[in-house]
Design an enzyme around this catalytic site. Sequence first.
Site, PDB file in Angstrom:
ATOM      1  N   ALA A  63       0.864  -1.172   0.000  1.00  0.00           N
ATOM      2  CA  ALA A  63       0.000   0.000   0.000  1.00  0.00           C
ATOM      3  C   ALA A  63       0.907   1.230   0.000  1.00  0.00           C
ATOM      4  O   ALA A  63       2.087   1.137   0.333  1.00  0.00           O
ATOM      5  CB  ALA A  63      -0.872  -0.014   1.247  1.00  0.00           C
ATOM      6  N   GLY A 102       0.534  -5.177   0.812  1.00  0.00           N
ATOM      7  CA  GLY A 102      -0.634  -5.154  -0.062  1.00  0.00           C
ATOM      8  C   GLY A 102      -0.326  -5.724  -1.434  1.00  0.00           C
ATOM      9  O   GLY A 102      -1.215  -6.258  -2.108  1.00  0.00           O
ATOM     10  N   GLU A 125       4.204  -5.705   7.122  1.00  0.00           N
ATOM     11  CA  GLU A 125       3.340  -4.717   7.787  1.00  0.00           C
ATOM     12  C   GLU A 125       3.631  -4.533   9.270  1.00  0.00           C
ATOM     13  O   GLU A 125       3.558  -3.422   9.792  1.00  0.00           O
ATOM     14  CB  GLU A 125       1.863  -5.096   7.605  1.00  0.00           C
ATOM     15  CG  GLU A 125       1.290  -4.749   6.246  1.00  0.00           C
ATOM     16  CD  GLU A 125       1.418  -5.887   5.244  1.00  0.00           C
ATOM     17  OE1 GLU A 125       2.306  -6.759   5.426  1.00  0.00           O
ATOM     18  OE2 GLU A 125       0.638  -5.920   4.284  1.00  0.00           O
TER      19      GLU A 125
HETATM   20  C1  3H9 Z   1       0.604  -2.380   3.311  1.00  0.00           C
HETATM   21  O1  3H9 Z   1       0.803  -2.848   2.262  1.00  0.00           O
HETATM   22  C2  3H9 Z   1      -0.722  -2.481   4.031  1.00  0.00           C
HETATM   23  C3  3H9 Z   1      -1.653  -3.507   3.478  1.00  0.00           C
HETATM   24  O2  3H9 Z   1      -1.509  -4.739   4.115  1.00  0.00           O
HETATM   25  C4  3H9 Z   1      -3.086  -3.135   3.765  1.00  0.00           C
HETATM   26  C5  3H9 Z   1      -3.689  -2.189   2.865  1.00  0.00           C
HETATM   27  C6  3H9 Z   1      -5.143  -1.986   3.151  1.00  0.00           C
HETATM   28  N1  3H9 Z   1       4.634   3.509   0.085  1.00  0.00           N
HETATM   29  O3  3H9 Z   1      13.345   1.937   0.206  1.00  0.00           O
HETATM   30  P1  3H9 Z   1      13.734   2.633  -1.035  1.00  0.00           P
HETATM   31  C7  3H9 Z   1       9.361   4.897  -1.386  1.00  0.00           C
HETATM   32  S1  3H9 Z   1       1.773  -1.479   4.141  1.00  0.00           S
HETATM   33  C8  3H9 Z   1       5.120   4.717  -0.214  1.00  0.00           C
HETATM   34  O4  3H9 Z   1      14.733   3.721  -0.943  1.00  0.00           O
HETATM   35  P2  3H9 Z   1      14.862   0.187  -2.023  1.00  0.00           P
HETATM   36  C9  3H9 Z   1      10.470   5.244  -0.421  1.00  0.00           C
HETATM   37  O5  3H9 Z   1      10.017   6.108   0.585  1.00  0.00           O
HETATM   38  C10 3H9 Z   1       3.186  -1.497   3.070  1.00  0.00           C
HETATM   39  N2  3H9 Z   1       6.399   4.937  -0.572  1.00  0.00           N
HETATM   40  O6  3H9 Z   1      14.162   1.615  -2.182  1.00  0.00           O
HETATM   41  C11 3H9 Z   1      11.478   5.881  -1.344  1.00  0.00           C
HETATM   42  O7  3H9 Z   1      11.053   7.208  -1.585  1.00  0.00           O
HETATM   43  P3  3H9 Z   1      12.100   8.385  -1.784  1.00  0.00           P
HETATM   44  C12 3H9 Z   1       3.898  -2.774   3.088  1.00  0.00           C
HETATM   45  C13 3H9 Z   1       7.220   3.897  -0.599  1.00  0.00           C
HETATM   46  O8  3H9 Z   1      15.089  -0.298  -3.400  1.00  0.00           O
HETATM   47  C14 3H9 Z   1      11.314   5.087  -2.640  1.00  0.00           C
HETATM   48  O9  3H9 Z   1      10.023   4.478  -2.556  1.00  0.00           O
HETATM   49  N3  3H9 Z   1       5.111  -2.657   2.312  1.00  0.00           N
HETATM   50  C15 3H9 Z   1       6.795   2.610  -0.277  1.00  0.00           C
HETATM   51  O10 3H9 Z   1      15.986   0.284  -1.093  1.00  0.00           O
HETATM   52  C16 3H9 Z   1      12.358   4.011  -2.817  1.00  0.00           C
HETATM   53  O11 3H9 Z   1      12.371   3.196  -1.644  1.00  0.00           O
HETATM   54  C17 3H9 Z   1       6.274  -2.266   2.856  1.00  0.00           C
HETATM   55  O12 3H9 Z   1       6.360  -2.035   4.040  1.00  0.00           O
HETATM   56  C18 3H9 Z   1       5.439   2.427   0.076  1.00  0.00           C
HETATM   57  N4  3H9 Z   1       4.929   1.201   0.386  1.00  0.00           N
HETATM   58  O13 3H9 Z   1      13.794  -0.730  -1.302  1.00  0.00           O
HETATM   59  C19 3H9 Z   1       7.441  -2.155   1.921  1.00  0.00           C
HETATM   60  N5  3H9 Z   1       7.834   1.755  -0.383  1.00  0.00           N
HETATM   61  O14 3H9 Z   1      12.908   7.991  -2.981  1.00  0.00           O
HETATM   62  C20 3H9 Z   1       8.120  -0.843   2.123  1.00  0.00           C
HETATM   63  C21 3H9 Z   1       8.880   2.496  -0.779  1.00  0.00           C
HETATM   64  O15 3H9 Z   1      11.260   9.588  -1.923  1.00  0.00           O
HETATM   65  N6  3H9 Z   1       9.208  -0.615   1.199  1.00  0.00           N
HETATM   66  N7  3H9 Z   1       8.521   3.785  -0.917  1.00  0.00           N
HETATM   67  O16 3H9 Z   1      12.916   8.377  -0.523  1.00  0.00           O
HETATM   68  C22 3H9 Z   1      10.397  -1.235   1.268  1.00  0.00           C
HETATM   69  O17 3H9 Z   1      10.628  -2.103   2.087  1.00  0.00           O
HETATM   70  C23 3H9 Z   1      11.475  -0.805   0.315  1.00  0.00           C
HETATM   71  O18 3H9 Z   1      11.140   0.486  -0.120  1.00  0.00           O
HETATM   72  C24 3H9 Z   1      11.622  -1.710  -0.928  1.00  0.00           C
HETATM   73  C25 3H9 Z   1      12.600  -1.035  -1.937  1.00  0.00           C
HETATM   74  C26 3H9 Z   1      12.206  -3.045  -0.467  1.00  0.00           C
HETATM   75  C27 3H9 Z   1      10.312  -1.904  -1.612  1.00  0.00           C
END
Ligand code: 3H9
Length: 682
Positions: A63, A102, A125
């Site tokens: 999400a 999500g 999450e």
């Molecule tokens: C969810 O899904 C809830 C659901 O169960 C229910 C729904 C109803 N949203 O980390 P990076 C941005 S909760 C918004 O540097 P990497 C991040 O801030 C979610 N933004 O890259 C950054 O922005 P900026 C569950 C996001 O390659 C840019 O993307 N998912 C999100 O080192 C690059 O990110 C997670 O918790 C997001 N979800 O790592 C996964 N994700 O460039 C969270 C990233 O402006 N994300 N951004 O600073 C991660 O773990 C890592 O970002 C990922 C990539 C492994 C994906």
Amino acid sequence: MSDVVGYEVRGRIAVVTIDNPPVNALGHAVRVGLIEQIDRAVADDAAGAIVLIGAGRTFPAGADIREFDQPPRDPHLLTILDSFDAVEKPIVAALHGTALGGGLELTLGCHFRVAAPGARVGTPEVKLGIFPGAAGTQRLPRVAGLDHALELIVMGEPIGAAKALDYGIVDEIIEGDLLDGAIAFAEKVLEDGTPRPISSEPKEGIGTPEQFAEVIQKYRDLAARRMRGQESPLEAIESVLDGLRMPYEQAVAADRERFPRCKDSDQSKALRYAFFAEREAAKIPGVGKEIQPRPVETGAVIGAGTMGGGIIMCFADSGIPVTAIETSQEALDRGRIDEAEMARRVALISTSLDYSDVGGADLIIEAAFEDLELKKEIFAQLDGVAKPGAILATNTSYMDINQIAAATGRPEDVIGLHFFVPANVMKMLEVVRTDTSSPEAVATGMRVARAFGKVGGLAGVSHGFVANRSRAPLVREAIFLVEEGATPAQIDQVLRDFGLPMGVLAVSDLSGIDVSWRMRQSLAHLRDPEERYVHLADRLCEMGRFGRKTGSGWYTYGDGGSLPVPDPEVDEIAAAVAAEQGIERRQIDDAEILHRCLYAAVNEGAKIVEEGVALRASDIDIMWQYGFGFPRWRGGIMYHADRVGLPEVLARVEEFHAAHGKLWQPSALLCDLAASGGSFTG
Ligand code: 3H9
């Protein structure tokens, strides 16, 4: 038509592509686009099956976390994937990159899942203080079995494609082009008439809580141990349990009540803050994307003691060949690299007594004894042998790196790389920029942090840099509190109750109280006589009570034991020191202990930001999390101060200043922010 979700038909397969860089987060526009394009595919006579894929580097990584602070907007992700259950055309999710949260839930709405070999899937999450809120807690146990589902949901760690295949989350791994492979898979499903598995079935559930009592307890215990004090893993378990107590629809309805409660909790807000703070820490003004880090293909470490040994392992673990330099064969033999570990990595590690052997290294990290003259000498020698362009780094934890850099003819290539103990385990790497470090050198330090699987944070030159400098006042106050009448056990308990993994005095015992004693001795000439001094810590050291390694320190350890046992003798020593110093001993309440310890660190943190030694307050918070194990669900000390309210924090600091003198001089930044209604962390 949606500009973030594309549609095309290849043969008889509709391809729906989510294109919302950087990570294809499932924000509102994507959710609307998904409904549009899946409806289109359903209505499209040319399409017999549907492939859902992400453009760019990943399948949706979850999400959109930024939306969590806004009022929810329909359509809910859950509505979308529930609607997939009724779609008669098979939907195949094609996963690459990181299908998380999500994103993974969306794939569970699809009927089949195929993945690129490098794909990772997971439900992180809990790390954001929530749980999979789009039926992941109901569908994943039905797809992967309860044990595997709990592993993913409660621990929050992603798994690779091969394991996902093994767990039944992925149906096939696609070598070669993912989209072509997914289309071929969909064609085959059509050809074979494979029935569409629906992951919300069986609707009545997969068993009872009693049947799974053992496995549920296993994850409760793991959560309590590894995420002590954090609520989200327990909420996640409850949500999964609902799926065992009630049918799918009811469990999902219960989740819809539970989710907003978790999302709006203080812990979730703190964890979301930490998520973005961590990413912010990587952004350094003046070191933008245009600055190219230097390639680091070979490394060298000077000094193979405890720290050096850990750093050598960091290189070897990341596949970078490394040369370890020591002054004598004896020292090399004594090197603390565990033999079995050494054997595994031996191909990457070479040892030498000769400095000229570091000539080919791209990055040289000095981890010698903390002695400024020695370090200057080493750097002068390195200057003579290192190749042009090599980065010369010191792992000192408090010395003036400007002086060390000046001992070379290439100060622009010198930085600090401050590791935390144990160096190959702790995720923090403090990258210290001197007055002369080039942007390339700093960028290389930050890149190396990532290569080592660590989080890099920038610091300027200052005694203790950012992390240790901001923590030192906490330890100082803990010592003063013992002098004033608290016991080490009381202080450590208060800090543990707050969420710290260990009390500070138990930590001091573990790392050795003599370390800071020796540092104080070497810097005695700089001591300010007007500042209160940690006499009690000196006294313990003078008595040979260095901590665990000598069997006693702030605690006693019995016969080679590792468990700190309260020692009445420490009380007596403290009483004697207090009498000598004219300190009146008293009963000290827990609130004072917490405030003294935390706000001393906050006040110092504010000075560190004020002086520009840290770029931002949130960097301090990240360093505490990854360097000292500060509970992430508290956000960090600076974030915590903001939540308490800076006028309140300042009032306490002023009170302690009046009572305990100069060391509590309030930071100008704290005063300004408290007066203007501002905050450290926004
Ligand atoms: C969810 O899904 C809830 C659901 O169960 C229910 C729904 C109803 N949203 O980390 P990076 C941005 S909760 C918004 O540097 P990497 C991040 O801030 C979610 N933004 O890259 C950054 O922005 P900026 C569950 C996001 O390659 C840019 O993307 N998912 C999100 O080192 C690059 O990110 C997670 O918790 C997001 N979800 O790592 C996964 N994700 O460039 C969270 C990233 O402006 N994300 N951004 O600073 C991660 O773990 C890592 O970002 C990922 C990539 C492994 C994906």
